[in-house]
Design a protein around this motif. Structure first.
Motif: not given
Ligand code: MG
Ligand code: SAH
Ligand code: DHB
Length: 239
Positions: A156, A159, A182-183
Motif C-alpha cells: 500500500d 503504486k 490496495d488501490n
Molecule cells: Mg491504500
C-alpha cells in the motif's frame, strides 16, 4: 508519492455526488453496527489528520477486513509496505498473537514520526517495527537479514512500484502466504488502457504480471465506501 485529495477528485471527476453520499452513509451505518472504531484507532486518525497527512488510510471496514484476513491465515509475521499514520498497521498488528511481529516500511519521515506516536499510544511498540526509507531499499535488507517468511504482506505504498513490491513480496513469502494490494481500481480507471495516470499504469503493469504468474492464485475485488470507488487484489502464494 503524489499527495492529493482523492475524495474531492473523485466527486468532481467521475463519481456522482449522490452516489458517493450513499456510500459514505452506508459506511456510517456499518460502522455503527459493527465494532470498527475505538479511542485508539480514532486517535490515530485524528493525529494523522492534525499533522496534515493525506487522508488516504484504509476505511474502518477495510481495516477490519485486513484484521480478519490476518487472523484467518493465523499470521504471526506481517509485512506492510506503506505505513502513513499506521492506521492499517494497528488493525493488522492487533491480529497477531502475543509473540507475533509486524514490520512496516515508510519513506516519509513525517509520516513515520506520526505513525510511531500512534503505535506507541496503541501499545504496539514492541510488536511493530517501523523502518524508514524507500521500500525498494529496505526490502532487500529484510531479505539479507533472513526475514523471508511473512505470512501476510500488505502492499500500500507508491503504486508506481507495485510490480517491484510484488516481486519482493513473493521472495519474502512462503506457500500459504497471503499478499494484499490496495488501490487497484482507482475509480474504475484501471480498465482504461489509455490512462496516463502513473498510479493506474503501475496497477496495470502488476495485472499483466499476475496474468502469467503461476505461483499465486489471485483475484481482485472492487470496493465502494466513504473513500470512494477502489479495490483490493488478493494473491495466495501457492509455491
Ligand atoms: Mg491504500
Ligand atoms: N497503509 C496506510 C496507507 C498508506 S498511504 C493505511 O491504510 O493506513 C501510502 C504510504 O506509502 C504513504 O505514507 C507514503 O509516504 C508511503 N510511500 C510512498 N512511496 C514510498 C516508498 N517508495 N517507500 C516506502 N513508502 C512509501
Ligand atoms: C492513494 C494512496 C493510497 O494508499 C490510498 O489508499 C488511496 C490513495 C494516493 O496516493 O492517491
Amino acid at each position: 508519492m503524489m499527495e492529493r485529495d482523492i475524495s474531492s477528485a473523485m466527486i468532481t471527476e467521475k463519481i456522482p455526488e449522490a452516489m458517493q453520499n450513499t456510500w459514505t452513509a452506508v459506511d456510517g451505518y456499518i460502522n455503527s453496527h459493527l465494532t470498527l472504531s475505538d479511542p485508539i484507532l480514532d486517535a490515530a486518525l485524528q493525529a494523522s489528520s492534525a499533522a496534515g497527512l493525506p487522508e488516504i488510510a484504509v476505511t474502518p471496514s477495510q481495516g477490519k477486513l485486513l484484521h480478519i484476513l490476518a487472523r484467518s491465515v493465523g499470521a504471526r509475521n506481517i509485512l506492510e509496505i506503506g505505513t502513513l499514520g499506521a492506521y492499517s498497521t494497528i488493525w493488522l498488528a492487533r491480529a497477531l498473537p502475543a509473540d507475533g511481529r509486524l514490520i512496516t516500511l515508510e519513506f516519509d519521515p513525517r509520516h513515520a514520526a506520526i505513525a510511531q506516536t500512534n503505535l506507541d499510544r496503541a501499545g504496539l511498540s514492541e510488536k511493530v517495527e517501523l523502518r524508514e526509507g524507500p521500500a525498494l531499499e529496505t526490502l532487500p535488507e529484510l531479505a539479507a537479514e533472513g526475514l523471508a517468511s511473512f505470512d501476510l504482506i500488505f502492499i500500500d505504498a507508491d503504486k508506481e512500484n507495485n510490480v517491484g513490491y510484488f516481486a519482493w513480496a513473493l521472495r519474502l513469502s512462503r506457500p500459504g502466504s497471503l499478499i494484499l494490494i490496495d488501490n487497484v481500481i482507482r475509480d474504475g480507471e484501471v480498465a482504461d488502457a489509455n490512462s496516463t495516470d502513473p498510479m493506474v499504469q503501475g496497477v496495470r503493469r502488476l495485472n499483466e504480471l499476475l496474468a502469467k504468474e503461476s505461483r499465486v492464485c489471485a483475484t481482485t475485488i472492487q470496493t465502494v465506501g466513504s473513500k470512494g470507488y477502489d479495490g483490493f487484489t488478493l494473491a495466495l502464494v501457492l509455491s
